[in-house]
Design a protein around this motif. Sequence first.
Motif, PDB file in Angstrom:
ATOM      1  N   VAL A  21       8.541  52.003 -11.073  1.00  0.00           N
ATOM      2  CA  VAL A  21       9.716  51.467 -10.446  1.00  0.00           C
ATOM      3  C   VAL A  21       9.581  50.148  -9.625  1.00  0.00           C
ATOM      4  O   VAL A  21       8.380  49.893  -9.111  1.00  0.00           O
ATOM      5  CB  VAL A  21      10.162  52.508  -9.517  1.00  0.00           C
ATOM      6  CG1 VAL A  21      11.306  52.137  -8.758  1.00  0.00           C
ATOM      7  CG2 VAL A  21      10.137  53.991 -10.034  1.00  0.00           C
ATOM      8  N   ILE A  22      10.496  49.147  -9.903  1.00  0.00           N
ATOM      9  CA  ILE A  22      10.313  47.851  -9.374  1.00  0.00           C
ATOM     10  C   ILE A  22      11.175  47.763  -8.270  1.00  0.00           C
ATOM     11  O   ILE A  22      12.431  48.107  -8.404  1.00  0.00           O
ATOM     12  CB  ILE A  22      10.657  46.807 -10.384  1.00  0.00           C
ATOM     13  CG1 ILE A  22      10.158  47.050 -11.702  1.00  0.00           C
ATOM     14  CG2 ILE A  22      10.464  45.336  -9.632  1.00  0.00           C
ATOM     15  CD1 ILE A  22       8.548  46.951 -11.758  1.00  0.00           C
ATOM     16  N   VAL A  23      10.663  47.254  -7.136  1.00  0.00           N
ATOM     17  CA  VAL A  23      11.436  46.779  -5.917  1.00  0.00           C
ATOM     18  C   VAL A  23      11.180  45.454  -5.658  1.00  0.00           C
ATOM     19  O   VAL A  23      10.281  44.660  -5.476  1.00  0.00           O
ATOM     20  CB  VAL A  23      10.688  47.612  -4.494  1.00  0.00           C
ATOM     21  CG1 VAL A  23      11.704  47.472  -3.317  1.00  0.00           C
ATOM     22  CG2 VAL A  23      10.581  49.196  -4.669  1.00  0.00           C
ATOM     23  N   ASP A  24      12.374  44.843  -5.785  1.00  0.00           N
ATOM     24  CA  ASP A  24      12.731  43.305  -5.394  1.00  0.00           C
ATOM     25  C   ASP A  24      12.906  43.088  -4.045  1.00  0.00           C
ATOM     26  O   ASP A  24      13.968  43.805  -3.511  1.00  0.00           O
ATOM     27  CB  ASP A  24      13.479  42.588  -6.590  1.00  0.00           C
ATOM     28  CG  ASP A  24      12.821  42.649  -7.963  1.00  0.00           C
ATOM     29  OD1 ASP A  24      11.735  42.245  -7.869  1.00  0.00           O
ATOM     30  OD2 ASP A  24      13.664  42.874  -8.796  1.00  0.00           O
ATOM     31  N   THR A  42      16.459  45.501  -3.890  1.00  0.00           N
ATOM     32  CA  THR A  42      16.831  46.311  -5.077  1.00  0.00           C
ATOM     33  C   THR A  42      15.769  47.168  -5.662  1.00  0.00           C
ATOM     34  O   THR A  42      14.634  46.799  -5.772  1.00  0.00           O
ATOM     35  CB  THR A  42      17.383  45.358  -6.281  1.00  0.00           C
ATOM     36  OG1 THR A  42      16.366  44.654  -6.578  1.00  0.00           O
ATOM     37  CG2 THR A  42      18.503  44.448  -5.315  1.00  0.00           C
ATOM     38  N   VAL A  43      16.026  48.406  -6.220  1.00  0.00           N
ATOM     39  CA  VAL A  43      15.214  49.339  -6.875  1.00  0.00           C
ATOM     40  C   VAL A  43      15.754  49.446  -8.105  1.00  0.00           C
ATOM     41  O   VAL A  43      16.860  49.891  -8.560  1.00  0.00           O
ATOM     42  CB  VAL A  43      15.447  50.743  -6.049  1.00  0.00           C
ATOM     43  CG1 VAL A  43      14.459  51.565  -6.817  1.00  0.00           C
ATOM     44  CG2 VAL A  43      14.712  50.524  -4.645  1.00  0.00           C
ATOM     45  N   THR A  44      14.853  49.314  -9.264  1.00  0.00           N
ATOM     46  CA  THR A  44      15.226  49.328 -10.514  1.00  0.00           C
ATOM     47  C   THR A  44      14.116  50.074 -11.386  1.00  0.00           C
ATOM     48  O   THR A  44      12.874  49.959 -11.006  1.00  0.00           O
ATOM     49  CB  THR A  44      15.446  47.914 -11.481  1.00  0.00           C
ATOM     50  OG1 THR A  44      14.242  47.071 -10.830  1.00  0.00           O
ATOM     51  CG2 THR A  44      16.915  47.235 -10.785  1.00  0.00           C
ATOM     52  N   VAL A  45      14.419  50.652 -12.376  1.00  0.00           N
ATOM     53  CA  VAL A  45      13.415  51.563 -13.092  1.00  0.00           C
ATOM     54  C   VAL A  45      13.138  50.540 -14.309  1.00  0.00           C
ATOM     55  O   VAL A  45      13.887  49.944 -15.056  1.00  0.00           O
ATOM     56  CB  VAL A  45      13.927  52.854 -13.587  1.00  0.00           C
ATOM     57  CG1 VAL A  45      12.669  53.474 -14.554  1.00  0.00           C
ATOM     58  CG2 VAL A  45      14.204  53.722 -12.604  1.00  0.00           C
ATOM     59  N   GLU A  46      11.668  50.183 -14.524  1.00  0.00           N
ATOM     60  CA  GLU A  46      11.370  49.354 -15.496  1.00  0.00           C
ATOM     61  C   GLU A  46      11.546  50.094 -16.802  1.00  0.00           C
ATOM     62  O   GLU A  46      10.672  51.205 -17.081  1.00  0.00           O
ATOM     63  CB  GLU A  46       9.868  48.976 -15.327  1.00  0.00           C
ATOM     64  CG  GLU A  46       9.377  47.691 -16.404  1.00  0.00           C
ATOM     65  CD  GLU A  46       8.173  47.154 -16.124  1.00  0.00           C
ATOM     66  OE1 GLU A  46       8.138  46.178 -15.265  1.00  0.00           O
ATOM     67  OE2 GLU A  46       7.146  47.649 -16.298  1.00  0.00           O
ATOM     68  N   GLY A  96      11.044  35.531  -3.138  1.00  0.00           N
ATOM     69  CA  GLY A  96      10.661  36.786  -2.467  1.00  0.00           C
ATOM     70  C   GLY A  96       9.605  37.562  -3.011  1.00  0.00           C
ATOM     71  O   GLY A  96       8.888  36.958  -3.634  1.00  0.00           O
ATOM     72  N   LYS A  97       9.685  38.911  -2.920  1.00  0.00           N
ATOM     73  CA  LYS A  97       8.496  39.680  -3.138  1.00  0.00           C
ATOM     74  C   LYS A  97       8.700  40.580  -4.266  1.00  0.00           C
ATOM     75  O   LYS A  97      10.130  41.321  -4.161  1.00  0.00           O
ATOM     76  CB  LYS A  97       8.013  40.376  -1.753  1.00  0.00           C
ATOM     77  CG  LYS A  97       7.133  39.463  -0.907  1.00  0.00           C
ATOM     78  CD  LYS A  97       7.030  40.268   0.350  1.00  0.00           C
ATOM     79  CE  LYS A  97       8.034  40.118   1.297  1.00  0.00           C
ATOM     80  NZ  LYS A  97       7.838  40.954   2.416  1.00  0.00           N
ATOM     81  N   ARG A  98       8.071  41.051  -5.137  1.00  0.00           N
ATOM     82  CA  ARG A  98       8.143  42.094  -6.168  1.00  0.00           C
ATOM     83  C   ARG A  98       7.069  43.048  -5.916  1.00  0.00           C
ATOM     84  O   ARG A  98       5.926  42.752  -6.069  1.00  0.00           O
ATOM     85  CB  ARG A  98       8.206  41.563  -7.620  1.00  0.00           C
ATOM     86  CG  ARG A  98       8.086  42.136  -8.741  1.00  0.00           C
ATOM     87  CD  ARG A  98       8.021  41.657  -9.908  1.00  0.00           C
ATOM     88  NE  ARG A  98       7.637  42.496 -11.047  1.00  0.00           N
ATOM     89  CZ  ARG A  98       8.488  42.846 -12.039  1.00  0.00           C
ATOM     90  NH1 ARG A  98       9.677  42.459 -11.873  1.00  0.00           N
ATOM     91  NH2 ARG A  98       8.347  43.525 -12.855  1.00  0.00           N
ATOM     92  N   PHE A  99       7.365  44.256  -5.894  1.00  0.00           N
ATOM     93  CA  PHE A  99       6.444  45.453  -6.034  1.00  0.00           C
ATOM     94  C   PHE A  99       6.732  46.338  -7.115  1.00  0.00           C
ATOM     95  O   PHE A  99       7.776  46.569  -7.433  1.00  0.00           O
ATOM     96  CB  PHE A  99       6.773  46.265  -4.709  1.00  0.00           C
ATOM     97  CG  PHE A  99       6.598  45.553  -3.234  1.00  0.00           C
ATOM     98  CD1 PHE A  99       5.506  45.678  -2.760  1.00  0.00           C
ATOM     99  CD2 PHE A  99       7.815  44.952  -2.730  1.00  0.00           C
ATOM    100  CE1 PHE A  99       5.274  44.812  -1.600  1.00  0.00           C
ATOM    101  CE2 PHE A  99       7.572  44.391  -1.566  1.00  0.00           C
ATOM    102  CZ  PHE A  99       6.457  44.242  -0.981  1.00  0.00           C
TER     103      PHE A  99
END
Lengths: 81, 81
Positions: free
Chosen positions: B4-7, B76-80, B40-43
């Motif tokens: 899961v990606i959190v931008d 924002t939360v997205t599923v890779e 910004g940051k990407r997790f």
Amino acid sequence: MARVIVDVMLKPEILDAQGQAIARALPRLGFSGVSAVRQGKRFEVEINGPADETALSDVRKMAETLLANTVIEDYTVTVES
Amino acid sequence: MARVIVDVMLKPEILDAQGQAIARALPRLGFSGVSAVRQGKRFEVEINGPADETALSDVRKMAETLLANTVIEDYTVTVES
């Protein structure tokens, strides 16, 4: 006007101390079920004109020379849909 | 296992000094045609199990409490895929 996203992440073989610190903090905060976290950078680049192959090639060069340290980081360039 | 990606980006009304510094450096490095840059940051969060609604809800809570400062940042939360 188009928005191009450059994501910069540490290469998989490079220790990500920030990501590990987050992953270790999660159980203390009551979150289970996360096996790993990696932290990187996201750049939103607003370009004048369309995101055609020339523009994307320019953004890739920016990523190589300014946004990423390609010795320790990988980058991906995507057009925001 | 799912990723899961959190931008996390500064809110539009918050001054992004790092992004501005990059945007101002680009012409000096020979790049034209960029009107703005925001950093910004990407997790990348690796979760055990599927990225179902429960898991995504947990990741959103992580973003609120640990990954983003919601006073000055949006996430924002997205599923890779």
